[in-house]
Structures are given as structure tokens and as C-alpha cells.
Scaffold this active site. Structure first.
Site, PDB file in Angstrom:
ATOM      1  CB  CYS A   1      -0.940  -0.007   1.196  1.00 56.27           C
ATOM      2  SG  CYS A   1      -1.936  -1.497   1.257  1.00 56.27           S
TER       3      CYS A   1
ATOM      4  CG  HIS B   1      -3.326   3.111   2.653  1.00 53.51           C
ATOM      5  ND1 HIS B   1      -3.696   2.834   1.361  1.00 53.51           N
ATOM      6  CD2 HIS B   1      -3.388   1.941   3.326  1.00 53.51           C
ATOM      7  CE1 HIS B   1      -3.960   1.542   1.256  1.00 53.51           C
ATOM      8  NE2 HIS B   1      -3.790   0.972   2.438  1.00 53.51           N
TER       9      HIS B   1
ATOM     10  CG  ASN C   1      -6.613  -1.178   1.362  1.00 55.49           C
ATOM     11  OD1 ASN C   1      -5.952  -0.652   0.489  1.00 55.49           O
ATOM     12  ND2 ASN C   1      -6.089  -1.736   2.439  1.00 55.49           N
TER      13      ASN C   1
HETATM   14  N1  ACO Z   1     -18.791  -9.307   8.709  1.00 54.76           N
HETATM   15  C1  ACO Z   1     -19.266  -9.651   9.899  1.00 54.76           C
HETATM   16  N2  ACO Z   1     -18.487 -10.008  10.918  1.00 54.76           N
HETATM   17  C2  ACO Z   1     -17.167 -10.026  10.712  1.00 54.76           C
HETATM   18  C3  ACO Z   1     -16.579  -9.683   9.475  1.00 54.76           C
HETATM   19  C4  ACO Z   1     -17.464  -9.311   8.445  1.00 54.76           C
HETATM   20  N3  ACO Z   1     -17.032  -8.954   7.220  1.00 54.76           N
HETATM   21  N4  ACO Z   1     -15.255  -9.778   9.570  1.00 54.76           N
HETATM   22  C5  ACO Z   1     -14.973 -10.166  10.814  1.00 54.76           C
HETATM   23  N5  ACO Z   1     -16.126 -10.341  11.513  1.00 54.76           N
HETATM   24  C6  ACO Z   1     -16.306 -10.743  12.897  1.00 54.76           C
HETATM   25  C7  ACO Z   1     -15.146 -11.550  13.426  1.00 54.76           C
HETATM   26  O1  ACO Z   1     -15.293 -12.904  13.083  1.00 54.76           O
HETATM   27  C8  ACO Z   1     -15.262 -11.316  14.909  1.00 54.76           C
HETATM   28  O2  ACO Z   1     -16.283 -12.150  15.422  1.00 54.76           O
HETATM   29  P1  ACO Z   1     -16.121 -12.844  16.878  1.00 54.76           P
HETATM   30  O3  ACO Z   1     -16.042 -11.703  17.845  1.00 54.76           O
HETATM   31  O4  ACO Z   1     -17.357 -13.648  16.979  1.00 54.76           O
HETATM   32  O5  ACO Z   1     -14.849 -13.634  16.789  1.00 54.76           O
HETATM   33  C9  ACO Z   1     -15.783  -9.885  15.012  1.00 54.76           C
HETATM   34  O6  ACO Z   1     -16.337  -9.588  13.726  1.00 54.76           O
HETATM   35  C10 ACO Z   1     -14.725  -8.855  15.350  1.00 54.76           C
HETATM   36  O7  ACO Z   1     -13.586  -9.081  14.530  1.00 54.76           O
HETATM   37  P2  ACO Z   1     -12.307  -8.187  14.661  1.00 54.76           P
HETATM   38  O8  ACO Z   1     -11.228  -8.722  13.766  1.00 54.76           O
HETATM   39  O9  ACO Z   1     -12.001  -7.989  16.114  1.00 54.76           O
HETATM   40  O10 ACO Z   1     -12.857  -6.804  14.058  1.00 54.76           O
HETATM   41  P3  ACO Z   1     -12.171  -5.391  14.075  1.00 54.76           P
HETATM   42  O11 ACO Z   1     -13.059  -4.444  14.754  1.00 54.76           O
HETATM   43  O12 ACO Z   1     -10.739  -5.462  14.511  1.00 54.76           O
HETATM   44  O13 ACO Z   1     -12.165  -5.012  12.527  1.00 54.76           O
HETATM   45  C11 ACO Z   1     -10.739  -4.995  10.589  1.00 54.76           C
HETATM   46  C12 ACO Z   1     -11.489  -5.849  11.601  1.00 54.76           C
HETATM   47  C13 ACO Z   1     -11.741  -4.159   9.815  1.00 54.76           C
HETATM   48  C14 ACO Z   1      -9.993  -5.912   9.626  1.00 54.76           C
HETATM   49  C15 ACO Z   1      -9.738  -4.056  11.310  1.00 54.76           C
HETATM   50  O14 ACO Z   1      -8.978  -4.799  12.229  1.00 54.76           O
HETATM   51  C16 ACO Z   1      -8.798  -3.347  10.361  1.00 54.76           C
HETATM   52  O15 ACO Z   1      -9.212  -2.471   9.624  1.00 54.76           O
HETATM   53  N6  ACO Z   1      -7.500  -3.663  10.398  1.00 54.76           N
HETATM   54  C17 ACO Z   1      -6.522  -3.015   9.530  1.00 54.76           C
HETATM   55  C18 ACO Z   1      -6.604  -3.536   8.120  1.00 54.76           C
HETATM   56  C19 ACO Z   1      -5.669  -2.734   7.235  1.00 54.76           C
HETATM   57  O16 ACO Z   1      -5.382  -1.589   7.471  1.00 54.76           O
HETATM   58  N7  ACO Z   1      -5.104  -3.316   6.204  1.00 54.76           N
HETATM   59  C20 ACO Z   1      -4.213  -2.527   5.365  1.00 54.76           C
HETATM   60  C21 ACO Z   1      -3.102  -3.253   4.898  1.00 54.76           C
HETATM   61  S1  ACO Z   1      -3.559  -4.246   3.574  1.00 54.76           S
HETATM   62  C22 ACO Z   1      -2.237  -4.351   2.525  1.00 54.76           C
HETATM   63  O17 ACO Z   1      -1.202  -3.864   2.772  1.00 54.76           O
HETATM   64  C23 ACO Z   1      -2.388  -5.163   1.288  1.00 54.76           C
END
Ligand code: ACO
Length: 317
Positions: free
Chosen positions: A110, A244, A274
Site C-alpha cells: 500500500c 491511505h 482499500n
Molecule cells: N462481517 C461480519 N463479521 C465479521 C466480518 C465481516 N465482514 N469480519 C470479521 N467479523 C467478525 C469476526 O469474526 C469477529 O467475530 P467474533 O467476535 O465472533 O470472533 C468480530 O467480527 C470482530 O472481529 P475483529 O477482527 O475484532 O474486528 P475489528 O473491529 O478489529 O475489525 C478490521 C477488523 C476491519 C480488519 C480491522 O482490524 C482493520 O481495519 N484492520 C486493519 C486492516 C488494514 O489496514 N489493512 C491494510 C493493509 S492491507 C495491505 O497492505 C495489502
């Protein structure tokens, strides 16, 4: 002597999928995706190749800048994965433009657009180039596991491009890496060597979202602080911030840590998700086409991603 951006362009696949479209085959919901990420829809490739997107963005930027492709001294593409391991995406784009200048790819995930700008600076400083093209193009839909709701909902496909010429726009830049295959990775093909013991793994994006989240907030605030200090700029002197576009909550958390007025942040994640290194140049092109960038304004960019890499830069438009 470094560079100045004289034209921008972008391209995206025609097919748009909303969160509700994804909820038809995944255990997810529009509400979860919107509130956790800020994403409402994303463009995904159907019959378009990444080369198609990259070439379209390149042609748009050339037209916007009034540049003939023959004037280009380099083509640099940033991408996680071109359509071929070799030739590079940049070589194929150059062929589509009918030119034979040097052409190569950068993979900094990214952060790729900022890495590419920083790299291009050297060619202008050395007098090696008068004009050059950077294209950041990503087809994330081809790399995510569409059965994994925790990752596939986050990404989209697009390409953004800029034409550069010699100038003095670059005010400060910082790049970093922290080699890590555990938090974020996309395994490569292993081939079919009869002499290899390594097993073929699924070639999908793996991400520990919470670890990337923490890394990202820190990367954004540290990167912007570093380049503002290096350029001798106070936060209120920044006219536009192009962060980003990984997650609206990452951007908002970093915003609270920085003193840059909140109305300076430019955000389009709701329509794209993203798109990795394409995020910033696509946003730049949208702002440019809308006539919202005035010559002389100060633009700050910040990115983080697989590597783990980070990049931040301040330029004068
Ligand atoms: N729909 C519904 N529920 C979901 C989904 C979805 N799409 N995805 C995950 N969940 C559930 C999980 O299973 C979990 O359920 P559980 O509590 O029963 O286990 C719950 O939601 C919470 O999951 P978390 O992973 O704790 O959710 P979080 O609030 O951390 O959000 C996210 C996840 C959006 C991925 C966040 O952590 C994030 O944005 N991280 C950074 C990602 C990023 O910046 N990537 C950039 C780099 S990519 C690159 O370089 C190619």
C-alpha cells in the site's frame, strides 16, 4: 531539483459491488462493514486485466498533462502483483503506450505510490529524466479469499497515475520497512519442481487485522509528524492530507493524534475500499479533476501496508 506533478489520471473496473451484494454469499452485513471500516462499495475486475486499468490510468494522466508518451524517460509501476511475474506491469504499460524507455515495478504494497515518487526523485536529481510516469495499479480482488469475510470485504481494484517533470515540489519524504510475514502476507506460487519439498499453499491474502490496525495508526501519525518537521511546516499549513484508505477508523484515530485541522483530510474509502497503492493517486486524481487543488498548496500523503512498509511525503502542488 526533484519533481513536480503535471497531470493525473485514474481508472477503475466497471463492476461495482455493494456490501449488500457481498452479504448475498458471505456471513456479513452492510451494517458491520460500514461501521467497522467506512466502506460501502468497491470496484472489482470482471473481464478487465490489471494491465487494462494501468494503461487507462496512464493515458488519462498523459492527456491531463498534455504529454506525448514519447517524451517519457521512465515508467514506474507500483503493484503487489502485475498480470505477469515477468514482464513487469511497467513494461507492458510502456508497450501499450508505444514507447521503449526504462520501465520497472516497485512492490511496497500500500505504500507503493510514495515509494515510487521517492524513487523517481533520484532520476530528476541526476538529470537522468525530464519527464516520467508513475502508475499505481492493484487488482486486490484476485488476491483475497472470497470465503474469508474478515479480509475480502475490505479491498477493491483501481489504478491511479501521475506524470512528473523536473521541478521542486518535494519538500520532505520518509520511508520505512519492518520485515514481517506473520501479520500480513500473500504467499507465492511454488511451481511444480519434482526436487522441491515445499508444499503448495493457498495464494490468498492473510492478515491479522488487529495487529495491522495498531501498526497503521502509529505509522500514519509518526509519518506525518516526521515529514512536517523535516519540511518545517506547522500542522495548520497543510492544505490537503491524502491518507491511505484502509479503514475510516484508522484515519479517524490517527487524526485525533495529530494537530492537522480535520477538514483537511481527503477520504473516498466508501466508494473504493482499500485499493492498496492505488488509493492515494486515485484520490489525488479525483481532487484534481474536481478543480480542488490550487497551485502552491501543501499536500501531505501517508501510507502503510504489507512489508510491513510505511511512507509519508509532503509536496507543494
Ligand atoms: N462481517 C461480519 N463479521 C465479521 C466480518 C465481516 N465482514 N469480519 C470479521 N467479523 C467478525 C469476526 O469474526 C469477529 O467475530 P467474533 O467476535 O465472533 O470472533 C468480530 O467480527 C470482530 O472481529 P475483529 O477482527 O475484532 O474486528 P475489528 O473491529 O478489529 O475489525 C478490521 C477488523 C476491519 C480488519 C480491522 O482490524 C482493520 O481495519 N484492520 C486493519 C486492516 C488494514 O489496514 N489493512 C491494510 C493493509 S492491507 C495491505 O497492505 C495489502
Amino acid at each position: 531539483m526533484n519533481f513536480k506533478i503535471i497531470g493525473t489520471g485514474s481508472a477503475r473496473p466497471a463492476c461495482v459491488k455493494t456490501n449488500n451484494d457481498l452479504a448475498e454469499f458471505l456471513d456479513t452485513s452492510d451494517e458491520w462493514i460500514r461501521t467497522r471500516t467506512g466502506i460501502e462499495e468497491r470496484h472489482v475486475c470482471q473481464d478487465e486485466t490489471l494491465t487494462d486499468l494501468a494503461t487507462a490510468a496512464a493515458k488519462a494522466a498523459l492527456e491531463n498533462s498534455g504529454t506525448d508518451p514519447q517524451e517519457l524517460d521512465f515508467v514506474i509501476c507500483s503493484t503487489i502483483r502485475g498480470d505477469y511475474i515477468t514482464p513487469s506491469l511497467a513494461c507492458v504499460v510502456a508497450r501499450n503506450l508505444g514507447i521503449h524507455c526504462m520501465a520497472f515495478d516497485i512492490n511496497a504494497a500500500c505504500s507503493g505510490f510514495i515509494y515510487a515518487l521517492d524513487c523517481a526523485t533520484g532520476y530528476f536529481e541526476r538529470g537522468r529524466a525530464k519527464k516520467g510516469l508513475i502508475v499505481s495499479a492493484e487488482a486486490m480482488s484476485k488476491m483475497v479469499d472470497w470465503h474469508d469475510r474478515a479480509t475480502c470485504v475490505l479491498f477493491g481494484d483501481a489504478a491511479g497515475a501521475v506524470v512528473l517533470e523536473q521541478g521542486d515540489s518535494l519538500l520532505a519524504s520518509t520511508l520505512s520497512s519492518d520485515g514481517n510475514t506473520e501479520v500480513l502476507s500473500i504467499p507465492h506460487v511454488n511451481g511444480n519442481s519434482p526436487f522441491s519439498d515445499s508444499k503448495e499453499e493457498p495464494h490468498y491474502l492473510y492478515m491479522n487485522g488487529q495487529e495491522v490496525y495498531k501498526f497503521a495508526v502509529n505509522a500514519m501519525s509518526t509519518g506525518l509528524t516526521t515529514v512536517m518537521e523535516e519540511a518545517g511546516l506547522a500542522p495548520e499549513q497543510i492544505d490537503h492530507v491524502f491518507p491511505h484508505q484502509a479503514n475510516i477508523r484508522i484515519i479517524q484515530t490517527a487524526m485525533r493524534k495529530l494537530k492537522i485541522p480535520h477538514d483537511r483530510y481527503r477520504i473516498n474509502i466508501s466508494h473504493y475500499g482499500n485499493t492498496s497503492s492505488a488509493c492515494i493517486p486515485v484520490l489525488l486524481d479525483e481532487m484534481n479533476q474536481a478543480g480542488k487543488l490550487q497551485r502552491g498548496q501543501i499536500i501531505a500523503m501517508t501510507a502503510f501496508g504489507g512489508g510491513l512498509t510505511t511512507g509519508a511525503m509532503v509536496i507543494r502542488w
